[in-house]
Design a protein around this motif. Sequence first.
Motif, PDB file in Angstrom:
ATOM      1  N   CYS A  46      22.813  59.666  29.061  1.00  0.00           N
ATOM      2  CA  CYS A  46      21.639  60.527  29.226  1.00  0.00           C
ATOM      3  C   CYS A  46      20.489  59.745  29.840  1.00  0.00           C
ATOM      4  CB  CYS A  46      21.213  61.100  27.879  1.00  0.00           C
ATOM      5  SG  CYS A  46      22.417  62.216  27.146  1.00  0.00           S
ATOM      6  N   THR A  47      20.352  58.494  29.410  1.00  0.00           N
ATOM      7  CA  THR A  47      19.272  57.650  29.911  1.00  0.00           C
ATOM      8  C   THR A  47      19.780  56.225  30.102  1.00  0.00           C
ATOM      9  OG1 THR A  47      18.527  57.089  27.678  1.00  0.00           O
ATOM     10  CG2 THR A  47      17.473  58.985  28.740  1.00  0.00           C
ATOM     11  N   PHE A  48      19.052  55.484  30.916  1.00  0.00           N
ATOM     12  CA  PHE A  48      19.234  54.043  31.019  1.00  0.00           C
ATOM     13  C   PHE A  48      17.989  53.374  30.451  1.00  0.00           C
ATOM     14  CE2 PHE A  48      22.224  55.026  34.610  1.00  0.00           C
ATOM     15  CZ  PHE A  48      23.342  54.422  34.048  1.00  0.00           C
ATOM     16  N   ILE A  49      18.147  52.117  30.058  1.00  0.00           N
ATOM     17  CA  ILE A  49      17.028  51.316  29.566  1.00  0.00           C
ATOM     18  C   ILE A  49      16.777  50.193  30.567  1.00  0.00           C
ATOM     19  CG2 ILE A  49      16.113  49.932  27.672  1.00  0.00           C
ATOM     20  CD1 ILE A  49      16.633  52.828  26.919  1.00  0.00           C
TER      21      ILE A  49
ATOM     22  N   MET B 136      22.573  55.148  25.203  1.00  0.00           N
ATOM     23  CA  MET B 136      23.729  55.961  25.569  1.00  0.00           C
ATOM     24  C   MET B 136      24.274  56.625  24.306  1.00  0.00           C
ATOM     25  SD  MET B 136      27.366  54.761  27.150  1.00  0.00           S
ATOM     26  CE  MET B 136      26.564  53.925  28.492  1.00  0.00           C
ATOM     27  N   PRO B 137      24.538  57.942  24.348  1.00  0.00           N
ATOM     28  CA  PRO B 137      25.081  58.606  23.192  1.00  0.00           C
ATOM     29  C   PRO B 137      26.444  58.035  22.844  1.00  0.00           C
ATOM     30  CG  PRO B 137      24.295  60.185  24.815  1.00  0.00           C
ATOM     31  CD  PRO B 137      24.287  58.853  25.457  1.00  0.00           C
ATOM     32  N   ASN B 138      26.703  57.864  21.518  1.00  0.00           N
ATOM     33  CA  ASN B 138      27.991  57.368  21.035  1.00  0.00           C
ATOM     34  C   ASN B 138      28.367  56.047  21.698  1.00  0.00           C
ATOM     35  OD1 ASN B 138      28.288  59.764  19.497  1.00  0.00           O
ATOM     36  ND2 ASN B 138      29.129  60.808  21.295  1.00  0.00           N
ATOM     37  N   SER B 139      27.398  55.128  21.752  1.00  0.00           N
ATOM     38  CA  SER B 139      27.632  53.880  22.476  1.00  0.00           C
ATOM     39  C   SER B 139      28.665  52.992  21.815  1.00  0.00           C
ATOM     40  CB  SER B 139      26.311  53.108  22.626  1.00  0.00           C
ATOM     41  OG  SER B 139      25.779  52.832  21.348  1.00  0.00           O
TER      42      SER B 139
ATOM     43  N   SER C  93       8.651  55.395  44.581  1.00  0.00           N
ATOM     44  CA  SER C  93       9.863  55.659  43.813  1.00  0.00           C
ATOM     45  C   SER C  93      10.127  54.585  42.756  1.00  0.00           C
ATOM     46  CB  SER C  93      11.074  55.779  44.742  1.00  0.00           C
ATOM     47  OG  SER C  93      11.343  54.535  45.376  1.00  0.00           O
ATOM     48  N   THR C  94       9.470  53.425  42.871  1.00  0.00           N
ATOM     49  CA  THR C  94       9.732  52.328  41.941  1.00  0.00           C
ATOM     50  C   THR C  94       8.509  51.849  41.167  1.00  0.00           C
ATOM     51  OG1 THR C  94       9.425  50.751  43.756  1.00  0.00           O
ATOM     52  CG2 THR C  94      11.681  51.449  43.281  1.00  0.00           C
ATOM     53  N   LEU C  95       7.364  51.723  41.840  1.00  0.00           N
ATOM     54  CA  LEU C  95       6.213  51.078  41.216  1.00  0.00           C
ATOM     55  C   LEU C  95       5.655  51.794  39.985  1.00  0.00           C
ATOM     56  CD1 LEU C  95       4.574  48.474  41.761  1.00  0.00           C
ATOM     57  CD2 LEU C  95       6.320  49.045  43.431  1.00  0.00           C
ATOM     58  N   PRO C  96       5.460  53.117  39.996  1.00  0.00           N
ATOM     59  CA  PRO C  96       4.925  53.747  38.783  1.00  0.00           C
ATOM     60  C   PRO C  96       5.772  53.472  37.547  1.00  0.00           C
ATOM     61  CG  PRO C  96       4.759  55.256  40.634  1.00  0.00           C
ATOM     62  CD  PRO C  96       5.573  54.089  41.104  1.00  0.00           C
ATOM     63  N   LYS C  97       7.099  53.579  37.682  1.00  0.00           N
ATOM     64  CA  LYS C  97       7.961  53.294  36.534  1.00  0.00           C
ATOM     65  C   LYS C  97       7.899  51.827  36.160  1.00  0.00           C
ATOM     66  CE  LYS C  97      10.845  53.963  33.278  1.00  0.00           C
ATOM     67  NZ  LYS C  97      10.391  54.686  32.066  1.00  0.00           N
TER      68      LYS C  97
ATOM     69  N   ARG D  24      10.557  52.022  28.754  1.00  0.00           N
ATOM     70  CA  ARG D  24      11.726  51.509  29.457  1.00  0.00           C
ATOM     71  C   ARG D  24      12.797  52.552  29.752  1.00  0.00           C
ATOM     72  NH1 ARG D  24      12.688  45.531  26.714  1.00  0.00           N
ATOM     73  NH2 ARG D  24      10.567  44.755  27.105  1.00  0.00           N
ATOM     74  N   GLU D  25      12.742  53.686  29.120  1.00  0.00           N
ATOM     75  CA  GLU D  25      13.785  54.694  29.341  1.00  0.00           C
ATOM     76  C   GLU D  25      13.598  55.393  30.681  1.00  0.00           C
ATOM     77  OE1 GLU D  25      14.372  57.569  26.325  1.00  0.00           O
ATOM     78  OE2 GLU D  25      15.157  56.130  24.863  1.00  0.00           O
ATOM     79  N   ILE D  26      14.715  55.637  31.364  1.00  0.00           N
ATOM     80  CA  ILE D  26      14.700  56.423  32.592  1.00  0.00           C
ATOM     81  C   ILE D  26      15.896  57.360  32.565  1.00  0.00           C
ATOM     82  CG2 ILE D  26      15.944  54.611  33.873  1.00  0.00           C
ATOM     83  CD1 ILE D  26      14.409  55.551  36.388  1.00  0.00           C
ATOM     84  N   ASP D  27      15.651  58.616  32.854  1.00  0.00           N
ATOM     85  CA  ASP D  27      16.708  59.618  32.849  1.00  0.00           C
ATOM     86  C   ASP D  27      17.789  59.264  33.867  1.00  0.00           C
ATOM     87  OD1 ASP D  27      17.459  62.510  31.953  1.00  0.00           O
ATOM     88  OD2 ASP D  27      17.585  62.557  34.148  1.00  0.00           O
TER      89      ASP D  27
END
Length: 312
Positions: A13-16, A1-4, A79-83, A93-96
């Motif tokens: 911007c992203t989640f881990i 997260m920017p400026n966490s 929607s879940t398995l490829p990631k 691990r990052e996801i937008d």
Amino acid sequence: MPNSNTTKFTNPCTFILLGIPGLEAAHVWISIPFCAMYAIDILGNFSILFIVKRKPSLHVPMYYFLCMLAVTDLVLSTSTLPKMLSIFWFNSREIDFSACLAQMYFLRCSSSGIFVAMAVDRYVAICYPLRHSTILTNHMVVKIGLAVVLRGSMLALPYPFLARHWPYCRTNIIPHTHCEHMEVVKLACADIRVSSYYGLFVLLCRIGLDVFFIALSYTQILRAIFSLPTKDARLKTLGTCGSHLCVILAFYIPTLFSSLTSRFGHNLPLHFHIFIANVYLLVPPMLNPIIYGVRTKQIRDRLLRLFTHKET
């Protein structure tokens, strides 16, 4: 997260995604059965769609609803398995943020309404066999299908909508394999009770009402079956409902178990909760084409011809 390190209220911007915390060393081994189940899901459901499309005798309501279930299962697992596999295999691990919300939305578009439609089809076929084709016309099937899709879509829409509008100022780390709704909103710096209450409302509304209508349909079906004159006729008619009943159990048992463990299993380790949540996502889409392939003669025969290259 920017400026966490600040307390600025913003969307990340992203989640881990951490995968399955506590079992990182076993991620590669866990991925093997998960990948196998996903492969069976893809192959089985696409086979169902292909067979129904190619065989005109299967162009009836029961198989139209089965195709809807196959498409729903494909969307749910894809929607879940490829990631998830990219986390296990490549530590990606990052996801937008937007992709996370989209994943959350598709996860909540439940297929339970399709089981109600299938129960209605079985009810009409058994209780009103001579009027089945005039009651469940193609036009009526389209209407039922649209109602199922719209209901699932509309009930799922508030989940990403609320999540997008919550302010986030904490960590962007999600201890899960996918963007599970409550795991995401728990990161928000706001009172998230509305999200929790809405989730409970949808669970009671969707699962509760669907189970009620399915039970009502099968009460009438069983009354009609046990009024038949011979045992053979009763068993044959009951056999036509076997696939549907097995698919219902394959969906609702993992759903109920996952819901109960998430709400009441607070003493269970985190990796157990995550593993059960993944079983709920993976097992029903894998089992549905197997159940219909084994129990439905038309599909079973077509599959045998398909894999032995014997076309009729």
